[in-house]
Enzyme design. Structure first.
Site, short mmCIF file in Angstrom:
data_model
loop_
_atom_site.label_atom_id
_atom_site.label_comp_id
_atom_site.label_asym_id
_atom_site.label_seq_id
_atom_site.Cartn_x
_atom_site.Cartn_y
_atom_site.Cartn_z
N SER A 42 0.81 -1.22 0.00
CA SER A 42 0.00 0.00 0.00
C SER A 42 0.85 1.28 0.00
O SER A 42 1.58 1.54 -0.94
CB SER A 42 -0.97 -0.04 1.18
N HIS A 43 0.80 2.04 1.08
CA HIS A 43 1.47 3.33 1.17
C HIS A 43 2.82 3.22 1.85
O HIS A 43 3.48 4.23 2.07
CB HIS A 43 0.58 4.28 1.96
N LYS B 228 -11.34 0.15 -1.59
CA LYS B 228 -11.38 1.62 -1.65
C LYS B 228 -10.85 2.02 -3.02
O LYS B 228 -10.12 1.28 -3.65
CB LYS B 228 -10.47 2.21 -0.58
N ASP C 135 -2.04 6.71 -3.20
CA ASP C 135 -0.98 5.91 -2.59
C ASP C 135 -0.43 4.89 -3.59
O ASP C 135 -0.84 4.85 -4.75
CB ASP C 135 -1.46 5.23 -1.30
N ASP D 50 -5.55 2.80 -3.85
CA ASP D 50 -6.87 2.77 -3.19
C ASP D 50 -7.08 3.97 -2.28
O ASP D 50 -8.20 4.23 -1.86
CB ASP D 50 -7.11 1.44 -2.45
N ARG D 51 -6.01 4.73 -1.99
CA ARG D 51 -6.18 5.91 -1.12
C ARG D 51 -6.14 7.21 -1.91
O ARG D 51 -5.55 7.25 -3.01
CB ARG D 51 -5.04 5.97 -0.10
N GLU E 133 -12.82 5.84 5.23
CA GLU E 133 -11.97 5.70 6.40
C GLU E 133 -11.17 6.99 6.55
O GLU E 133 -10.83 7.63 5.55
CB GLU E 133 -10.99 4.54 6.25
N ASP F 75 -0.71 1.72 -4.24
CA ASP F 75 -1.57 0.79 -4.98
C ASP F 75 -2.89 1.41 -5.44
O ASP F 75 -3.74 0.72 -6.00
CB ASP F 75 -1.83 -0.47 -4.14
C1 G1P Z 1 -4.27 1.34 8.04
C2 G1P Z 1 -5.42 2.28 8.17
C3 G1P Z 1 -6.72 1.60 7.79
C4 G1P Z 1 -6.60 1.02 6.38
C5 G1P Z 1 -5.37 0.14 6.29
C6 G1P Z 1 -5.13 -0.33 4.85
O1 G1P Z 1 -4.42 0.25 8.92
O2 G1P Z 1 -5.50 2.81 9.48
O3 G1P Z 1 -7.78 2.50 7.86
O4 G1P Z 1 -7.73 0.29 6.02
O5 G1P Z 1 -4.22 0.86 6.71
O6 G1P Z 1 -5.00 0.71 3.95
P1 G1P Z 1 -3.70 0.16 10.36
O7 G1P Z 1 -2.22 0.33 10.11
O8 G1P Z 1 -4.23 1.31 11.17
O9 G1P Z 1 -4.08 -1.18 10.92
ZN ZN Z 2 -3.33 1.35 -0.45
#
Ligand code: G1P
Ligand code: ZN
Length: 564
Positions: free
Chosen positions: A121-122, A393, A292, A296-297, A380, A294
């Site tokens: 992800s990010h 997302k 981000d 989705d954000r 979220e 991938d």
């Molecule tokens: C974090 C974010 C959550 C999101 C997830 C995946 O998870 O807080 O909202 O769905 O990344 O993108 P966390 O690290 O808090 O468990």
């Molecule tokens: Zn992501």
């Protein structure tokens, strides 16, 4: 050339104890995948073994990733293992790259039994960065906990995995490749597909592209700036915004996907999306967004970098939902937010008499509600927004939703927000992240907090900071009963809710590849005082949150690593 069928072999292996998927799949440092023997193979075999053989035989699965370091190497292994595990067809993004929302779309379109997404992800990428594996099921959404638990259990006792060592896939050419396997009647098929096409088609049916084109490139068009942060979204931005909707070339920056995201965190917030924030400052652009790794954000900005908090973003989309043609057709079934997300969305739900669901953190909880026809829009606080067109997302979707609203209302981002707050009041919201704290200190703090909160005397206790007084109304460890299948999910964050509705929430991150991250979420509602600075408004709550938890003393910190 040797045309004899490819051999399927079974390789003995030994299990690892730490392959439990977190909030969003299995996430580890790249070196863990590279240096631990069969670490990747074990987890992939555990995914395949978790699927009933009858469902797996001859099935279609989708594979793609955000292009980070190790993406391609992992896909080559996954193809060899999928073939050996009876999968009939793999649909793979060109060069192995496909955004998370696009994979969700393709799983649904091809009626696949699921998909494997290679992303952290990010989180940063590159040889020293993170790698991750997410398993999506047939609905196109992240596997539910029952499935991820099963995968984890299998990974703890795994003794062997199957693969076709001689199978070499060409990820560079769009089209079909067939492979004959030993002892199999039907060839194993790999389809390399254009990574953007199916997803762009889906978006065309959700939004009014003609109106958006006029808005983005016609007479009096607005000027936008989209920052792909060298993640997977770059090619999507180019094709959809520049080629199709006619945005000028300077609308899109950092659009070449890089294995290490240029050494940055591909995380769309005010701290990490520096290029976007810098270029928005002088007022050249009316609208800005970042995505981000991938895809989705999303982060939404207005002129001069006016920041839209993600909790507000989903509330604004909800309040203006009929600016999006898709919802005019489907109607609106329900709204949902993760528990820590501010309650701004609740106010819109109440005013519009639409059901509101409060779920644990993580995308997977929304999917069940959507599959049951209960949910249309979700969000979220962590910069994630989505609709029921897919089960992930969707960053680009959120941007198109915002642009549809601006096009219909002919207002600036800031004016849309100001009107929203005037109508509904404002939730001030912030999140403090304390990264890389010692796991033991973090867990102890959570345990002690929970004990303190369980004490009868804690409820009704008052906390005063300056002339602000907060009285505890409710304190618990959030648990969720899924309204569709009744599954109970416990231990989802400690909440302190005060009598005025303000909230302090403590959670440990479930997406870290190592160490612990403590998150503190602060949320406070104001009916009148709606044009103030967020950090100033939340300072008293922050003081209380730190005092109650003793976080700084316990972890030897003087402040958060990141504030969003
Ligand atoms: C974090 C974010 C959550 C999101 C997830 C995946 O998870 O807080 O909202 O769905 O990344 O993108 P966390 O690290 O808090 O468990
Ligand atoms: Zn992501």
């Amino acid at each position: 050339m040797d045309n004899s069928p490819l051999q399927v072999v079974t390789v003995p292996t030994a299990p690892y104890p730490d392959q439990r998927p977190g909030t969003s799949g299995l996430r580890k440092k790249v070196y863990v995948f590279q240096s631990r023997r069969n670490y990747l193979h074990n987890f992939i075999q555990s995914i395949f073994s978790s699927i009933d053989l009858r469902d797996r035989q001859g099935s279609t699965m989708v594979v793609g990733g955000d292009g980070r370091f190790f993406n391609q190497a992992a896909i080559e292994v996954i193809v060899q293992m999928a073939a050996a595990n009876g999968v009939g067809r793999l649909v793979i993004g060109h060069h192995g790259i496909m955004s998370t929302p696009a994979i969700s779309c393709v799983i649904r379109k091809y009626k696949a039994i699921g998909g494997i997404i290679l992303t952290a992800s990010h989180n940063p990428g590159g040889p020293d960065g993170d790698f991750g594996i997410v398993f999506d099921t047939a609905n196109g959404g992240p596997a539910k906990e029952a499935v991820t638990n099963k995968i984890f259990q299998i990974s703890r006792t795994i003794e062997k995995f199957a693969l076709c060592p001689g199978l070499r896939v060409d990820l560079t050419t769009v089209g079909r490749q067939m492979f004959d396997l030993e002892n199999k009647f039907k060839p194993f098929t790999v389809e390399i597909v254009d990574s953007v096409e199916s997803y762009a088609n889906l978006l065309r049916n959700i939004f009014d592209f003609a109106a958006l084109k006029e808005f983005l490139s016609g007479k009096n068009h607005i000027r936008i700036r989209l920052d792909a942060m060298h993640g997977v979204v770059g090619p999507y931005v180019k094709r959809i915004f520049c080629e199709e909707l006619g945005c000028p070339a300077n609308s899109a920056i950092n659009c070449v996907p890089l294995e290490d995201f240029g050494g940055q965190h591909p995380d769309p917030n005010l701290i990490h999306a520096v290029d976007l924030v810098d270029s928005m400052r002088d007022g050249q652009y009316d609208f800005g967004a970042a995505f981000d790794g991938d895809g989705d954000r999303n982060m939404i900005l207005g002129k001069h970098g006016f920041f839209v908090s993600p909790s507000d973003s989903v509330a604004v989309i909800a309040a203006n939902i009929f600016c999006i043609p898709y919802f005019q057709q489907t109607g609106v079934r329900g709204f949902a937010r993760s528990m820590p997300t501010s309650t701004a969305l609740d106010r819109v739900a109440k005013a519009t008499k639409i059901e509101l669901y409060e779920t644990p953190t993580g995308t997977k909880f929304f999917g069940n509600l959507m599959d049951a026809g209960l949910l249309s829009l979700c969000g979220e606080e962590s910069f994630g927004t989505g609709g029921d067109h897919i089960r992930e997302k969707d960053g680009l979707w959120a941007v198109l939703a915002w642009l549809s609203i601006l096009a219909a209302r002919r207002q600036s981002v800031e004016d849309v927000l100001r009107e929203h707050w005037l109508k509904y009041g404002r939730n001030y919201f912030t999140r403090f992240d304390y990264e890389d704290v010692e796991i033991d200190a973090a867990c102890e703090m959570m345990e002690d907090l929970e004990i303190m909160m369980a004490d009868k005397a804690f409820v009704k206790q008052r906390f005063a900071v300056g002339d602000k007084i907060y009285q505890v109304d409710k304190a618990d460890n959030f648990e969720y009963a899924d309204p569709v299948d009744g599954t109970i999910t416990r231990n989802q964050g400690l909440r302190i809710i005060f009598s005025d509705g303000s909230r302090i929430i403590y959670r440990l991150s479930g997406t870290r590849s190592e160490g612990a991250t403590v998150r503190i979420y602060l949320d406070s509602y104001e009916r009148e005082d709606i044009f103030q600075d967020t950090q100033v408004m939340l300072a008293p709550l922050a003081t209380i949150a730190l005092k109650i938890s003793q976080l700084h003393q316990r972890t030897d910190r003087s402040g958060p690593s990141v504030i969003t």
